[in-house]
Design an enzyme around this catalytic site. Sequence first.
Site, short mmCIF file in Angstrom:
data_model
loop_
_atom_site.label_atom_id
_atom_site.label_comp_id
_atom_site.label_asym_id
_atom_site.label_seq_id
_atom_site.Cartn_x
_atom_site.Cartn_y
_atom_site.Cartn_z
N GLU A 193 0.79 -1.23 0.00
CA GLU A 193 0.00 0.00 0.00
C GLU A 193 0.83 1.28 0.00
OE1 GLU A 193 -2.69 -0.25 3.31
OE2 GLU A 193 -3.66 -2.05 2.56
N ASN A 200 2.03 -5.21 -3.17
CA ASN A 200 0.66 -5.53 -2.77
C ASN A 200 -0.14 -4.24 -2.56
OD1 ASN A 200 -1.18 -7.69 -1.91
ND2 ASN A 200 -1.01 -6.84 0.16
N HIS A 206 -10.45 -6.48 -0.90
CA HIS A 206 -11.43 -6.36 0.18
C HIS A 206 -12.66 -5.70 -0.43
CE1 HIS A 206 -8.68 -7.60 3.29
NE2 HIS A 206 -7.78 -6.76 2.83
N GLU A 233 -6.05 -10.85 -0.51
CA GLU A 233 -6.78 -10.62 0.75
C GLU A 233 -8.29 -10.63 0.53
OE1 GLU A 233 -5.18 -7.27 2.90
OE2 GLU A 233 -3.13 -7.74 2.28
N ASP A 243 -12.05 -10.76 0.59
CA ASP A 243 -13.23 -10.95 1.44
C ASP A 243 -14.32 -10.04 0.89
OD1 ASP A 243 -12.40 -8.47 2.54
OD2 ASP A 243 -11.81 -9.34 4.45
C1 XIL Z 1 -5.12 -6.17 8.99
C2 XIL Z 1 -5.35 -7.34 9.96
O1 XIL Z 1 -6.33 -8.19 9.42
C3 XIL Z 1 -5.76 -6.82 11.31
O2 XIL Z 1 -5.85 -7.88 12.24
C4 XIL Z 1 -4.76 -5.76 11.81
O3 XIL Z 1 -5.23 -5.17 12.98
C5 XIL Z 1 -4.53 -4.68 10.76
O4 XIL Z 1 -4.17 -5.27 9.53
N1 XIL Z 1 -4.53 -4.61 4.18
C6 XIL Z 1 -3.45 -5.40 4.52
C7 XIL Z 1 -3.51 -6.26 5.74
O5 XIL Z 1 -2.47 -5.46 3.76
O6 XIL Z 1 -2.26 -6.41 6.34
C8 XIL Z 1 -4.51 -5.73 6.73
O7 XIL Z 1 -4.61 -6.68 7.78
C9 XIL Z 1 -5.84 -5.49 6.06
C10 XIL Z 1 -5.73 -4.46 4.98
#
Ligand code: XIL
Length: 358
Positions: free
Chosen positions: A154, A201, A237, A266, A268
């Site tokens: 990010e 990423n 996400h 990631e 969801d």
């Molecule tokens: C999130 C975790 O799921 C949480 O438990 C933590 O508090 C914060 O990070 N993008 C990412 C992940 O690259 O590392 C993040 O994970 C969610 C968003």
Amino acid sequence: MVRRSVSSFFCIAAVAILLAGTSGKPATLRQAADHIHLLVGAAVQPGLLSQSAYSETVSREFNMVEPENATKWRAIRPDQATFDFHEGDEIVRYAQAHAMKVRGHCLVWDHYNPDWLAQGHFTPAQLSDLMKEHITTVMKHYAGQIFAWDVVNEALNEKGEFKDSIWYNQPGIVLPKNSNYVEQAFRWAREADTQALLFYNEAEGEGMNRKSDAIYDLMKKFKKQGVPIDGVGLQLHISRLDYDTAAVAANIKRLTALGLQVHITELDVSLPVDVDGHAQDADIHKQAGLYRAVIEACLQSARCTAIQTWGFTDKYSWIGTHSQHTRGAALPFDRNYKPKPAYDAMLEAIANAESSHQ
Ligand code: XIL
């Protein structure tokens, strides 16, 4: 009589299971994915692996895991002098015991850093040393055990510009001329472990928009300049049920055309939930359609080689706290580890894929 019918029931059940295993119809995500050489994974938490329902589901359904938080700076670096690998090592041991791959996440990010780093008021020269030391030590520790790393996570904002961060401009690291910290991180990563695949990423740049255009341009530049990078991680996400998955397919096509791999990292699909965490049936079915479409989008490109969900059971998902519990039910298994329609859609989409991957 009763005993006989019970034992014949078990006989029939055993034959049925055997048949399911041999009829070519995969019974799990892992079987389906293995069949087409696809990686299917989930983000996991080491503290939960001792719960049998949790760990049995992970090893049955997935051939890859990623530490959700256990290999981030805050977990590994309680203080400047210490590297504490015990949580990440636990995940690696579990994965090795179950013949699974481990994806590493993440070496450079502006979040989830320990306070001593985030508020340490380091000079650019000190930050440069810290970044190099961290990448080198962590990658060497996991060399041969972690096959791919999110080297930088990010780095861009929604406009596609570099985000303000300690690494970029607050105060930023010392850089060679005409370089930027992302490029520098990848060069140090390749030096540390020549075998690991190196990924950039990102969030919210998965479809076609300003941000994904900027990621594409950056990747194109990196390829042209010989910056060592192997792939792009698309977080995915999703929080809208009208999400444009055709745009994701198009974006995967243009990224892989650069010679890069793509991993869905990631996935969801969060839904509005009531106070008990329940979503509406209609939404749960639309969610399944999105899971299916994302998988189909990935499988259209031979270089889209991994699909991973962020957690796998609604019992443990970051969405709850992240949304003040207004959203949830984002994952393919419910809170009791029962597969949801999203799971069936994933299984079907992978099982129906004809092309072979990687
Ligand atoms: C999130 C975790 O799921 C949480 O438990 C933590 O508090 C914060 O990070 N993008 C990412 C992940 O690259 O590392 C993040 O994970 C969610 C968003």
